[in-house]
Motif scaffolding. Structure first.
Motif, mmCIF file in Angstrom:
data_model
loop_
_atom_site.group_PDB
_atom_site.id
_atom_site.type_symbol
_atom_site.label_atom_id
_atom_site.label_comp_id
_atom_site.label_asym_id
_atom_site.label_seq_id
_atom_site.Cartn_x
_atom_site.Cartn_y
_atom_site.Cartn_z
ATOM 1 N N ARG A 153 -5.699 -9.210 -9.350
ATOM 2 C CA ARG A 153 -4.593 -10.007 -9.888
ATOM 3 C C ARG A 153 -3.277 -9.242 -9.806
ATOM 4 O O ARG A 153 -2.252 -9.784 -9.389
ATOM 5 N N VAL A 154 -3.295 -7.967 -10.177
ATOM 6 C CA VAL A 154 -2.087 -7.151 -10.176
ATOM 7 C C VAL A 154 -1.587 -6.949 -8.748
ATOM 8 O O VAL A 154 -0.391 -7.119 -8.463
ATOM 9 N N ARG A 155 -2.483 -6.626 -7.837
ATOM 10 C CA ARG A 155 -2.090 -6.435 -6.436
ATOM 11 C C ARG A 155 -1.512 -7.722 -5.863
ATOM 12 O O ARG A 155 -0.527 -7.714 -5.139
ATOM 13 N N ARG A 156 -2.112 -8.850 -6.202
ATOM 14 C CA ARG A 156 -1.629 -10.144 -5.722
ATOM 15 C C ARG A 156 -0.195 -10.397 -6.196
ATOM 16 O O ARG A 156 0.662 -10.806 -5.421
ATOM 17 N N LYS A 157 0.075 -10.121 -7.461
ATOM 18 C CA LYS A 157 1.432 -10.309 -7.995
ATOM 19 C C LYS A 157 2.435 -9.407 -7.282
ATOM 20 O O LYS A 157 3.548 -9.826 -6.967
ATOM 21 N N ILE A 158 2.043 -8.176 -7.031
ATOM 22 C CA ILE A 158 2.932 -7.224 -6.353
ATOM 23 C C ILE A 158 3.205 -7.695 -4.926
ATOM 24 O O ILE A 158 4.365 -7.704 -4.487
ATOM 25 N N VAL A 159 2.181 -8.094 -4.221
ATOM 26 C CA VAL A 159 2.345 -8.559 -2.842
ATOM 27 C C VAL A 159 3.263 -9.776 -2.796
ATOM 28 O O VAL A 159 4.142 -9.870 -1.936
ATOM 29 N N VAL A 160 3.108 -10.690 -3.722
ATOM 30 C CA VAL A 160 3.955 -11.889 -3.761
ATOM 31 C C VAL A 160 5.417 -11.503 -3.948
ATOM 32 O O VAL A 160 6.297 -12.003 -3.238
ATOM 33 N N VAL A 161 5.692 -10.603 -4.882
ATOM 34 C CA VAL A 161 7.085 -10.185 -5.133
ATOM 35 C C VAL A 161 7.701 -9.578 -3.877
ATOM 36 O O VAL A 161 8.789 -9.977 -3.450
ATOM 37 N N PHE A 162 7.001 -8.636 -3.264
ATOM 38 C CA PHE A 162 7.569 -7.959 -2.100
ATOM 39 C C PHE A 162 7.605 -8.866 -0.867
ATOM 40 O O PHE A 162 8.507 -8.765 -0.048
ATOM 41 N N ALA A 163 6.651 -9.768 -0.726
ATOM 42 C CA ALA A 163 6.646 -10.679 0.422
ATOM 43 C C ALA A 163 7.786 -11.691 0.317
ATOM 44 O O ALA A 163 8.423 -12.030 1.308
ATOM 45 N N LYS A 164 8.057 -12.152 -0.897
ATOM 46 C CA LYS A 164 9.136 -13.128 -1.085
ATOM 47 C C LYS A 164 10.515 -12.478 -1.000
ATOM 48 O O LYS A 164 11.475 -13.114 -0.582
ATOM 49 N N TYR A 165 10.607 -11.234 -1.429
ATOM 50 C CA TYR A 165 11.893 -10.534 -1.473
ATOM 51 C C TYR A 165 11.772 -9.208 -0.722
ATOM 52 O O TYR A 165 11.636 -8.153 -1.346
ATOM 53 N N PRO A 166 11.830 -9.236 0.600
ATOM 54 C CA PRO A 166 11.567 -8.034 1.397
ATOM 55 C C PRO A 166 12.576 -6.899 1.203
ATOM 56 O O PRO A 166 12.261 -5.754 1.510
ATOM 57 N N GLU A 208 0.809 1.470 -0.706
ATOM 58 C CA GLU A 208 1.532 2.478 0.084
ATOM 59 C C GLU A 208 0.589 3.126 1.102
ATOM 60 O O GLU A 208 0.926 3.268 2.280
ATOM 61 N N ARG A 209 -0.606 3.503 0.670
ATOM 62 C CA ARG A 209 -1.587 4.097 1.587
ATOM 63 C C ARG A 209 -1.944 3.140 2.716
ATOM 64 O O ARG A 209 -2.190 3.549 3.850
ATOM 65 N N GLY A 210 -1.948 1.844 2.421
ATOM 66 C CA GLY A 210 -2.259 0.834 3.423
ATOM 67 C C GLY A 210 -1.100 0.524 4.350
ATOM 68 O O GLY A 210 -1.254 -0.223 5.310
ATOM 69 N N GLY A 211 0.076 1.082 4.056
ATOM 70 C CA GLY A 211 1.229 0.884 4.919
ATOM 71 C C GLY A 211 2.096 -0.307 4.572
ATOM 72 O O GLY A 211 3.114 -0.553 5.223
ATOM 73 N N PHE A 212 1.732 -1.076 3.551
ATOM 74 C CA PHE A 212 2.514 -2.248 3.156
ATOM 75 C C PHE A 212 3.814 -1.849 2.468
ATOM 76 O O PHE A 212 4.840 -2.503 2.642
ATOM 77 N N LEU A 213 3.773 -0.775 1.675
ATOM 78 C CA LEU A 213 4.951 -0.311 0.944
ATOM 79 C C LEU A 213 5.365 1.080 1.399
ATOM 80 O O LEU A 213 4.543 1.861 1.869
ATOM 81 N N LEU A 214 6.643 1.373 1.200
ATOM 82 C CA LEU A 214 7.186 2.712 1.407
ATOM 83 C C LEU A 214 7.639 3.239 0.057
ATOM 84 O O LEU A 214 8.124 2.475 -0.786
ATOM 85 N N MET A 215 7.492 4.539 -0.164
ATOM 86 C CA MET A 215 7.900 5.147 -1.419
ATOM 87 C C MET A 215 8.903 6.251 -1.131
ATOM 88 O O MET A 215 8.720 7.041 -0.212
ATOM 89 N N THR A 216 9.972 6.265 -1.912
ATOM 90 C CA THR A 216 10.929 7.364 -1.855
ATOM 91 C C THR A 216 11.049 7.942 -3.257
ATOM 92 O O THR A 216 10.942 7.220 -4.246
ATOM 93 N N ASN A 234 7.565 -2.104 3.539
ATOM 94 C CA ASN A 234 7.652 -1.526 4.871
ATOM 95 C C ASN A 234 7.866 -2.682 5.849
ATOM 96 O O ASN A 234 6.935 -3.439 6.136
ATOM 97 N N LYS A 235 9.081 -2.830 6.325
ATOM 98 C CA LYS A 235 9.396 -3.959 7.210
ATOM 99 C C LYS A 235 8.757 -3.822 8.584
ATOM 100 O O LYS A 235 8.802 -4.750 9.377
ATOM 101 N N GLN A 236 8.131 -2.680 8.845
ATOM 102 C CA GLN A 236 7.407 -2.471 10.103
ATOM 103 C C GLN A 236 5.910 -2.739 9.939
ATOM 104 O O GLN A 236 5.137 -2.526 10.869
ATOM 105 N N PHE A 237 5.494 -3.195 8.762
ATOM 106 C CA PHE A 237 4.081 -3.472 8.502
ATOM 107 C C PHE A 237 3.599 -4.541 9.488
ATOM 108 O O PHE A 237 4.208 -5.605 9.613
#
Length: 101
Positions: free
Chosen positions: A9-22, A50-58, A69-72
């Motif tokens: 559930r938590v991962r799904r919510k995170i993916v939705v936020v980042f997918a809708k607002y890149p 992040e490990r899967g490459g979907f997100l970048l961390m600074t 990660n817009k190159q995902f």
């Protein structure tokens, strides 16, 4: 609908936020307030994404900032799934409202 493919559930919510607002950038506490989930669970899922490459961390001081990660490789497909899933949910609500009223 996304719950079939993303079981957390938590991962799904995170993916939705980042997918809708890149262009969205956030840290754990802000995301916790936004999606109303425990910061510990969010941190764990952010690390997985992040490990899967979907997100970048600074790192900024002691704060970790996450962004998409817009190159995902599956980015467009994932965004399309999120949009379609939300449209399907809205149409289900509209059909239910019509049958009740």
């Amino acid at each position: 609908m996304l719950d079939i493919f993303i079981t957390s559930r938590v991962r799904r919510k995170i993916v939705v936020v980042f997918a809708k607002y890149p262009d969205f950038k956030t840290h754990v506490r802000a995301l916790s307030k936004l999606i109303k989930e425990d910061p510990g669970n969010i941190q764990r899922e952010l690390q997985r994404l992040e490990r899967g490459g979907f997100l970048l961390m600074t790192q900024k001081g002691n704060t970790k900032i996450y962004q998409m990660n817009k190159q995902f490789p599956l980015l467009k497909e994932l965004q399309s799934m999120v949009i379609k899933s939300q449209q399907m949910s809205k149409s289900k609500v509209n059909r239910t409202d019509k049958t009740i009223g």
